[in-house]
Design an enzyme around this catalytic site. Structure first.
Site, short mmCIF file in Angstrom:
data_model
loop_
_atom_site.label_atom_id
_atom_site.label_comp_id
_atom_site.label_asym_id
_atom_site.label_seq_id
_atom_site.Cartn_x
_atom_site.Cartn_y
_atom_site.Cartn_z
N GLY A 135 0.86 -1.15 0.04
CA GLY A 135 -0.08 0.12 0.01
C GLY A 135 0.80 1.15 0.15
N GLY A 151 2.96 1.04 3.40
CA GLY A 151 4.15 -0.14 3.42
C GLY A 151 3.58 -1.36 2.97
N VAL A 209 1.79 -5.21 3.64
CA VAL A 209 0.71 -5.51 4.26
C VAL A 209 0.91 -7.09 4.20
CG1 VAL A 209 -1.71 -5.96 4.91
CG2 VAL A 209 -0.65 -3.93 3.83
N ASP A 245 -8.13 9.59 3.84
CA ASP A 245 -7.54 9.03 2.53
C ASP A 245 -8.86 8.02 2.39
OD1 ASP A 245 -6.08 8.73 0.47
OD2 ASP A 245 -4.58 7.40 1.52
#
Ligand SMILES: *[C@@H]1O[C@H](CO)[C@@H](O)[C@H](O)[C@H]1NC(C)=O
Ligand SMILES: *[C@@H]1O[C@H](CO)[C@@H](O)[C@H](O)[C@H]1NC(C)=O
Ligand SMILES: *[C@@H]1O[C@H](CO)[C@@H](O)[C@H](O)[C@H]1NC(C)=O
Ligand SMILES: *[C@@H]1O[C@H](CO)[C@@H](O)[C@H](O)[C@H]1NC(C)=O
Ligand SMILES: *[C@@H]1O[C@H](CO)[C@@H](O)[C@H](O)[C@H]1NC(C)=O
Ligand SMILES: *[C@@H]1O[C@H](CO)[C@@H](O)[C@H](O)[C@H]1NC(C)=O
Length: 675
Positions: free
Chosen positions: A355, A358, A360, A471
């Site tokens: 993402g 970072g 996942v 976001d």
């Protein structure tokens, strides 16, 4: 006498070392590189072994390496010169089999391509310069990602590019064995390969050839393209390389490079090239085993003892790392070791995605067998960590069935690791935009919309403090086993603020979801969250992204597109065609109008989340857009803003940072941590 002789000798040696051209020369050859031999920028580096490493183990990175003197690519009567070049390269992905964008040989008017983007832009262009004839860039790209917007043929190709990322001609990476047999190569195989690029100005013929380094030059080029380069080339141009990584990191190496203007390039000497990895051949290996066996045993013993010591030290270090203030916040601090184990050492097989913040990973806790999602964010600023953990702790206290639950966190070696509920059905954007077999039904979509609205209402109005999401977009909406929508990643936009740019204020969000006032004021508000929610409503109803890019620039701005349908009195026609006839007309119309209402360029015209939920539950009916509303829409058209706003700078994944004027002190009472 002796002195004269020795200085002569020294001079001789010096001339031997400085092989690359003196002024006026039209060719050079590098069998390995020396520091100072090229103009480097970005992540480019010359290693002690003589390897030129263009990109390193960082993602979303670009780099350039250019020969320091320009060459006359047009002669005084404006005719292009012929040239030939060959170079040996290797692409070593950070994770085997995961592509990291690509590299290109480039002829450019400047060695300083500063305002370019990484990822699919290869460090050569940016959103606005891509495709412009003013670029004067000729490139041979080695591309390992298929970017549909640039009409890429596949994720492993070679192409000739003129001023644009859309290749004028491209071919899958392969080499000729006979006139009918081409053998495929994988660019990301870490294998050393060689490229020849040759242009014959008289015949206007541009040939590009690829082969494994161990093979001789194939007699047939991979591509032969007829082109008059006189309008692209300039009388002074630099030659070099540009390279970029995207979502995943990878190293792009150049081992040797030879170039000649109006002549044949000199051969590279295989024996003089630096080696990428020292792989002994079998014979050597047998001999080596005899010698190394006892040595290995000793080394092994030392290593076992050493690692025991390290593990012991690490444990102590980890135990110490929890600082006093951390216990105050009451959020569960998980052990790094447990998470390491749960994700099988953060292994690639467990990687769920990459993402904006970072990587996942999926994990299973060994004791409870509970499935978890583990987000790993590298964060090297020690400063601000305390505040951030405080925020994380606050987020951990939020409980709502439409929010992805944060369970805990840990820190280790500059990394912050967050643990969430695992969402078996992944993110919503996958179902909306990828051509998956199974699209979502209207009932599922409407249910997700209502859920996300409820989650956002909770953040904005129902919790003890106002929490901004910052976001909201389809890719931040995750789906549980029953396809209920849950909002993820809330609050993380602030980490982005802190970590990457301490000095300037950046508003982080995603192009198409950013409210217009955000780029002016830099202040996130509940109203800018509502704007993003509007873009989200439209994407769920229409199955299209808020902004779609093409090589030529902005292709489709969803709000404007839906607005046109509305003005023609056929709003319902904007719906996702994949729904067929299985949708509820009233609900569809309501979602589309509500989407427009929330997308108003004027913040005051947008509803609050409380009203949004009432509209969705059918407790209120939506007022029709007035003439005045339409005027506001047209004067603040998103397309105009996208094309005209110089303060927008994009990066590969469409994340946009707009520089605002104020600091983090968001409007009183509006920010989660308003101080
Ligand atoms: C890679 O290069 C970039 C840009 O020079 C630098 O910021 C980063 O720290 C480097 N990363 C590694 C892992 O060396
Ligand atoms: C420029 O190049 C063309 C073709 O290569 C050649 O015919 C012409 O004489 C050259 N002009 C000068 C001034 O060198
Ligand atoms: C894009 O690149 C061009 C040419 O290199 C540059 O002039 C322009 O400022 C860049 N635009 C952005 C938004 O960075
Ligand atoms: C080589 O690659 C091309 C394009 O990816 C593919 O269509 C073709 O089947 C491959 N050929 C072989 C022999 O694997
Ligand atoms: C390009 O390839 C063709 C076909 O093999 C060959 O005839 C021609 O001489 C080549 N041209 C250059 C400039 O290398
Ligand atoms: C290439 O194009 C330029 C300008 O369009 C023209 O003057 C020149 O004659 C062309 N070269 C050839 C070899 O056709």
């Amino acid at each position: 006498m002796l002195r004269a002789f020795s200085s002569c000798f020294l001079l001789f040696i010096l001339t031997l070392i400085t092989v690359p051209a003196a002024a006026g020369a039209t060719e050079f050859v590098f069998n390995g590189f020396q520091a100072g031999g090229l103009i480097l920028n970005g992540a480019a580096e010359i290693e002690v072994t003589g390897l030129l490493r263009l990109t390193n183990a960082t993602n979303q990175e670009f780099s350039h390496a250019f020969y320091p003197t320009p060459f006359p690519f047009l002669n005084s009567s404006g005719e292009p010169s012929s040239f030939s070049t060959s170079f040996v390269f290797a692409i070593v992905p950070h994770y085997t089999e995961i592509s990291s964008e690509g590299l290109a040989f480039a002829i450019s008017p400047t060695p300083n391509l500063y305002s370019t983007l990484p990822s699919q832009f290869l460090g050569l262009f940016n959103l606005s310069s891509n495709g412009q004839p003013t670029n004067h860039i000729v490139a041979v790209e080695l591309d390992t990602i298929e970017n549909r917007e640039f009409d890429d043929i596949n994720d492993n190709h070679v192409g000739i590019n003129l001023n644009s990322l859309t290749s004028v001609v491209a071919a899958p990476a392969s080499y000729a064995q006979s006139s009918s047999l081409f053998r495929n190569l994988s660019l990301i195989s870490s294998q050393t390969m060689r490229v020849w690029a040759e242009y014959d100005a008289k015949k206007m013929e541009f040939n590009v050839t690829l082969a494994p380094f161990s093979s001789p030059k194939p007699f047939l080029p991979l591509m032969s393209y007829t082109i008059n380069l006189s309008s692209v080339l300039l009388s002074e141009m630099y030659v070099g390389f540009s390279s970029s990584t995207g979502a995943a990191a990878g190293s792009h190496y150049i081992l040797g490079w030879s170039f000649s203007l109006n002549g044949r390039e000199a051969e590279l000497l295989a024996s003089n090239l630096p080696s990428l990895l020292e792989l002994p051949d079998d014979k050597k290996r047998k001999k080596a085993i005899l010698f190394w066996f006892p040595v290995t045993i000793i080394v092994f013993l030392v290593m076992v003892l050493g690692s025991l010591f390290l593990v012991f030290k690490q444990r102590r270090r980890l135990a110490e790392a929890a600082e006093e203030w951390e216990t105050e916040y009451g959020l569960q601090r998980l052990s790094y070791r447990d998470l390491h184990k749960a994700t099988r050492g953060f292994s690639v097989e467990n990687l769920l995605g990459n993402g904006g913040f970072g990587e996942v990973y999926k994990g299973v806790l060994s004791k409870s067998k509970q499935e978890i999602a583990v987000k790993r964010i590298s964060h090297d600023s020690r400063q601000g960590m305390k505040e951030f953990i405080a925020e994380i702790a606050t987020i951990g206290r939020l409980r709502h069935r439409n929010l992805v639950q944060l369970h805990g966190y840990t820190r280790s070696q500059g990394q912050l690791i967050l643990v969430y509920d695992f969402m078996p059905n992944g993110s919503l954007d996958h179902y909306l935009f990828n051509r998956v077999e199974q699209s979502l039904t209207w009932t599922q979509r409407f249910n997700i919309i209502k859920g996300i609205a409820a989650g956002l209402l909770y953040l904005h109005e129902e919790w003890e403090q106002v929490v901004l999401h910052r976001d909201i977009k389809a890719s931040n909406v995750l789906l549980d086993a029953d396809f209920n929508g849950k909002l993820g990643d809330f609050g993380l936009a602030r980490l982005h603020d802190r970590g990457s740019m301490a000095e300037t204020t950046r508003v982080v969000g995603t192009l198409g979801y950013l409210a217009p006032e955000l780029s002016r004021t830099g202040k996130s508000t509940t109203s800018s969250d509502v704007f993003a929610f509007g873009a989200f409503l439209l994407e769920v109803a229409c199955g299209k992204k808020p902004v779609e890019f093409k090589t030529t620039g902005v292709e489709l701005v969803l709000v404007d597109w839906v607005l046109e349908f509305m003005e023609r009195g056929e709003l319902i026609e904007a719906r996702d065609r994949r729904l067929g006839n299985t949708f509820v007309v009233k609900e569809m119309e309501m979602v589309l109008s509500l989407g427009l209402m929330c997308s108003s360029p004027a913040a005051v015209a947008r509803p609050r989340m409380r009203q949004v939920v009432q509209y969705l539950e059918g407790e209120l009916s939506i007022p029709a857009l007035t003439e005045e509303d339409l005027l506001i829409f047209h004067s603040g058209s998103m397309k105009k803003r996208l094309l005209g706003d110089a303060s927008l700078s994009g990066s590969g994944d469409g994340t946009v940072a707009a520089i605002g004027s104020s600091g983090w002190d968001h409007g009183a009472g509006l920010s989660l941590f308003g101080r």
